[in-house]
Design a protein around this motif. Sequence first.
Motif, PDB file in Angstrom:
ATOM      1  N   UNK A  11      41.955  46.737  36.318  1.00  0.00           N
ATOM      2  CA  UNK A  11      40.819  46.873  37.451  1.00  0.00           C
ATOM      3  C   UNK A  11      41.711  46.320  38.975  1.00  0.00           C
ATOM      4  N   UNK A  12      40.602  47.889  39.671  1.00  0.00           N
ATOM      5  CA  UNK A  12      42.276  47.835  40.582  1.00  0.00           C
ATOM      6  C   UNK A  12      41.271  48.128  42.017  1.00  0.00           C
ATOM      7  N   UNK A  48      30.959  43.813  34.134  1.00  0.00           N
ATOM      8  CA  UNK A  48      29.703  43.710  34.062  1.00  0.00           C
ATOM      9  C   UNK A  48      29.538  41.693  33.365  1.00  0.00           C
ATOM     10  N   UNK A  49      28.781  41.586  32.487  1.00  0.00           N
ATOM     11  CA  UNK A  49      28.583  39.956  32.856  1.00  0.00           C
ATOM     12  C   UNK A  49      29.499  39.482  31.109  1.00  0.00           C
ATOM     13  N   UNK A  50      29.535  40.552  30.540  1.00  0.00           N
ATOM     14  CA  UNK A  50      29.725  40.411  28.370  1.00  0.00           C
ATOM     15  C   UNK A  50      31.665  40.453  29.301  1.00  0.00           C
ATOM     16  N   UNK A  51      31.916  41.739  30.439  1.00  0.00           N
ATOM     17  CA  UNK A  51      33.593  42.012  30.623  1.00  0.00           C
ATOM     18  C   UNK A  51      34.047  40.671  30.912  1.00  0.00           C
ATOM     19  N   UNK A  52      32.505  39.728  32.380  1.00  0.00           N
ATOM     20  CA  UNK A  52      33.227  38.240  33.272  1.00  0.00           C
ATOM     21  C   UNK A  52      34.253  37.477  31.479  1.00  0.00           C
ATOM     22  N   UNK A  81      31.396  27.249  36.575  1.00  0.00           N
ATOM     23  CA  UNK A  81      30.849  27.193  34.728  1.00  0.00           C
ATOM     24  C   UNK A  81      31.373  29.623  34.907  1.00  0.00           C
ATOM     25  N   UNK A  82      31.360  29.518  33.577  1.00  0.00           N
ATOM     26  CA  UNK A  82      31.554  31.057  33.761  1.00  0.00           C
ATOM     27  C   UNK A  82      29.689  31.793  33.789  1.00  0.00           C
ATOM     28  N   UNK A  83      29.126  31.204  34.309  1.00  0.00           N
ATOM     29  CA  UNK A  83      27.586  31.665  34.666  1.00  0.00           C
ATOM     30  C   UNK A  83      27.786  31.577  36.510  1.00  0.00           C
ATOM     31  N   UNK A  84      28.480  30.806  36.670  1.00  0.00           N
ATOM     32  CA  UNK A  84      29.190  30.852  38.331  1.00  0.00           C
ATOM     33  C   UNK A  84      29.878  32.245  38.552  1.00  0.00           C
ATOM     34  N   UNK A  85      30.597  32.121  38.338  1.00  0.00           N
ATOM     35  CA  UNK A  85      31.077  33.254  38.391  1.00  0.00           C
ATOM     36  C   UNK A  85      30.580  35.245  38.296  1.00  0.00           C
ATOM     37  N   UNK A  97      39.855  38.331  42.220  1.00  0.00           N
ATOM     38  CA  UNK A  97      41.114  38.155  42.791  1.00  0.00           C
ATOM     39  C   UNK A  97      41.315  39.411  42.261  1.00  0.00           C
ATOM     40  N   UNK A  98      42.362  40.185  42.476  1.00  0.00           N
ATOM     41  CA  UNK A  98      42.772  40.901  42.322  1.00  0.00           C
ATOM     42  C   UNK A  98      44.259  41.854  42.507  1.00  0.00           C
ATOM     43  N   UNK A  99      44.918  42.266  41.630  1.00  0.00           N
ATOM     44  CA  UNK A  99      44.670  43.216  40.631  1.00  0.00           C
ATOM     45  C   UNK A  99      44.316  42.806  38.882  1.00  0.00           C
ATOM     46  N   UNK A 100      44.239  42.625  38.316  1.00  0.00           N
ATOM     47  CA  UNK A 100      43.398  42.953  37.327  1.00  0.00           C
ATOM     48  C   UNK A 100      43.776  43.904  36.163  1.00  0.00           C
ATOM     49  N   UNK A 101      44.503  42.888  34.620  1.00  0.00           N
ATOM     50  CA  UNK A 101      44.754  43.737  33.761  1.00  0.00           C
ATOM     51  C   UNK A 101      44.402  43.363  32.559  1.00  0.00           C
ATOM     52  N   UNK A 102      43.995  44.394  31.792  1.00  0.00           N
ATOM     53  CA  UNK A 102      43.431  43.957  30.343  1.00  0.00           C
ATOM     54  C   UNK A 102      43.845  44.615  29.157  1.00  0.00           C
ATOM     55  N   UNK A 103      43.795  43.882  28.208  1.00  0.00           N
ATOM     56  CA  UNK A 103      44.607  44.498  26.478  1.00  0.00           C
ATOM     57  C   UNK A 103      43.172  43.626  25.987  1.00  0.00           C
ATOM     58  N   UNK A 104      42.080  44.875  26.047  1.00  0.00           N
ATOM     59  CA  UNK A 104      40.994  44.246  25.205  1.00  0.00           C
ATOM     60  C   UNK A 104      41.269  44.026  23.844  1.00  0.00           C
ATOM     61  N   UNK A 105      42.180  44.810  22.864  1.00  0.00           N
ATOM     62  CA  UNK A 105      42.808  44.553  21.875  1.00  0.00           C
ATOM     63  C   UNK A 105      43.185  43.373  21.184  1.00  0.00           C
ATOM     64  N   UNK A 106      43.831  43.204  22.010  1.00  0.00           N
ATOM     65  CA  UNK A 106      44.711  41.958  21.895  1.00  0.00           C
ATOM     66  C   UNK A 106      44.252  40.758  22.189  1.00  0.00           C
ATOM     67  N   UNK A 107      43.339  41.056  22.962  1.00  0.00           N
ATOM     68  CA  UNK A 107      42.307  39.574  23.649  1.00  0.00           C
ATOM     69  C   UNK A 107      42.645  38.625  24.733  1.00  0.00           C
ATOM     70  N   UNK A 108      44.202  40.075  26.061  1.00  0.00           N
ATOM     71  CA  UNK A 108      44.911  39.188  26.690  1.00  0.00           C
ATOM     72  C   UNK A 108      44.203  39.912  27.645  1.00  0.00           C
TER      73      UNK A 108
END
Length: 125
Positions: A11-12, A48-52, A81-85, A97-108
């Motif tokens: 996320x850039x 999206x809210x789910x991604x957050x 709370x998560x809902x606040x974010x 906050x950036x940058x943000x990197x996500x490995x969805x498969x590894x849940x990291x």
Amino acid sequence: MSAAARTITFFHNPRCSTSRNALKMLQERSVSTPFTMDTVEYLKNPLTNDQVRDILTFLNYSENPAVLTEFLRKDAPKATTVEDVQAILAEDPALMQRPLVVDWAAKKAVIGRPADAVLEIVSDL
């Protein structure tokens, strides 16, 4: 037989020097490490809210509630709370906050502050 390359999401914000530096580091690492990268300009394509929720879970907010604050820029409203974010980022995605990197498969997920922190996401590939 070689393993398939894992795909990570970066996320850039191209206007952020830390984000540009982190992107360059990941691109350089991708030459020697088996991963591909989807680069998402989150100001044009907000999370999206789910991604957050998923990313905060990957960052282990339930054991470390400070993650809720660290996920947002210092000038963002306070989140407890998560809902606040989710609400804060729905109103203004630039407060992430950036940058943000996500490995969805590894849940990291890793927040790239400092920029070289993003390399943690590919350290075990």
